[in-house]
Design an enzyme around this catalytic site. Sequence first.
Site, PDB file in Angstrom:
ATOM      1  CD  GLN A 303      55.572  52.750  16.773  1.00  0.00           C
ATOM      2  OE1 GLN A 303      56.115  52.346  17.800  1.00  0.00           O
ATOM      3  NE2 GLN A 303      55.576  52.065  15.649  1.00  0.00           N
ATOM      4  CD  GLU A 304      54.314  58.467  13.215  1.00  0.00           C
ATOM      5  OE1 GLU A 304      55.157  58.349  12.304  1.00  0.00           O
ATOM      6  OE2 GLU A 304      53.124  58.153  13.067  1.00  0.00           O
TER       7      GLU A 304
END
Length: 480
Positions: A303-304
Amino acid sequence: MKNILFVLLTLTLLAGCQKVAVEQTEVMPEPAAKTTLNVGTLYGSQIFVTTGQGEAGFDYEMASRFAEYLQLDLEMKPYPNIGELYTALNNGDIDFIAAGLADTQNRREKFRLGPPLYRVNQVLVYKQGTRVPKDISQLEENITVITDSSFVETLSQLQKLYPNLLWDQEKDKDSEELMSMIARGDITYTIADSTTFDINRRFMPELRAGPILKERQAIVWLLPPHQSDQLMSDLLTFWHQEKRTGTLAHLNEKYFAHVKRFDYVDTRAFLRAIDNKLPRYKEKFQFYAGGIDWRKLAATAYQESHWNPNARSPTGVRGLMMLTLPTAKQVGIANRLDPEQSIKGGAKYLNDILKRLPDSIPENQRMWFALASYNIGYGHVEDARKLAESMGLNPSAWRDLKEVLPLLQKRKYYKRTRYGYARGNEAVHYVDSIRRYYDTLVWVDNQNQMIEDEKARAEETQVVELSNKENSELSGAQPQ
């Protein structure tokens, strides 16, 4: 006359000499006290699954709570198909069925139905590229559905309107298997509950939903038609209690809320990244995860940065775990662009947040609070918890906090907080995305384990067959 009197007197005397026979009442032993709640079920992502982290599923968690309410041990008994579940219930092998089954007229006639757990739509499912049917009457090929499922009843009703409607039934396959067959192109159409479809399209993004065939159908438990008054009474009391305390809402959010948002391109990209990128970092995620399931750590990293060790943003966060410079210093990381250091730092930071969270937050929800803190800061999450409490909501329930976090973007609310404005809506989206990535990683792990198990069984069978062949040849070579 004297003779008659003599005979009567003799009979009276003989009767008086007989031993009095006392009827003995047989004392039946009391039935043994019930110690186990036997629950029939089917395997399914939202019903009952066994993972590396233990057993899970909406029906499993509710059955577990019901067993605890009754002060009984829980025994979940998976069956291969719905028909065998029915037989087991009728034979008394199980106390009730908890298998994600819908409320239908046919089931009402055969069983007693518990109160609704949640509601689903029945949708037609097909593969991307298939001609989109506007309604059920335009299908060019048969629909394939599960034997004894609620879908058979729906199709039977529709056939009255569309006499040419045809379908095939599969006895020993479940909805997930039929959707896999759709994705492979083995069959053209099936029907699935909307929740099952939402869950599985994350693993098979080629799946598409067509017309809704039945709306808001209740999912219920099935009880025996006779001698189940006490069980039904207990179940109704338990259901009202769990509904009042928010358990049903919590489980609905846990299993279904985060899967409703779907991005086809992102899902395909993530599945490719699992094959192409994850192997480079998997061991590092496992080594540094600490008390976190490594797959949650890996999902957070995706996600990052989409597992890009050189990722950077205009705000100054960098690396695989996108750490800020102050956070990197806090966790002792010198080089944020080094993948191993980044994973080590991100894992330490997340574990530190988990330790700071209040004990009132349940274990199975702590990670979502920690991830929201990772995204917008621990202080903002605490602000949202205080807001939730002031609004009569539960500050330790993620389902309530995710409703409150977006309010941190509105002046009316954030002016009352210590840390002020925050992109709370982004934090909710952030956590939901990580949960979807995590679920996909668990699914891929389970699929790989199944392949490994099948390979091991095949090799074991091959060794046994080879050994038997050698023994047979040696036996044949012996002198007669």
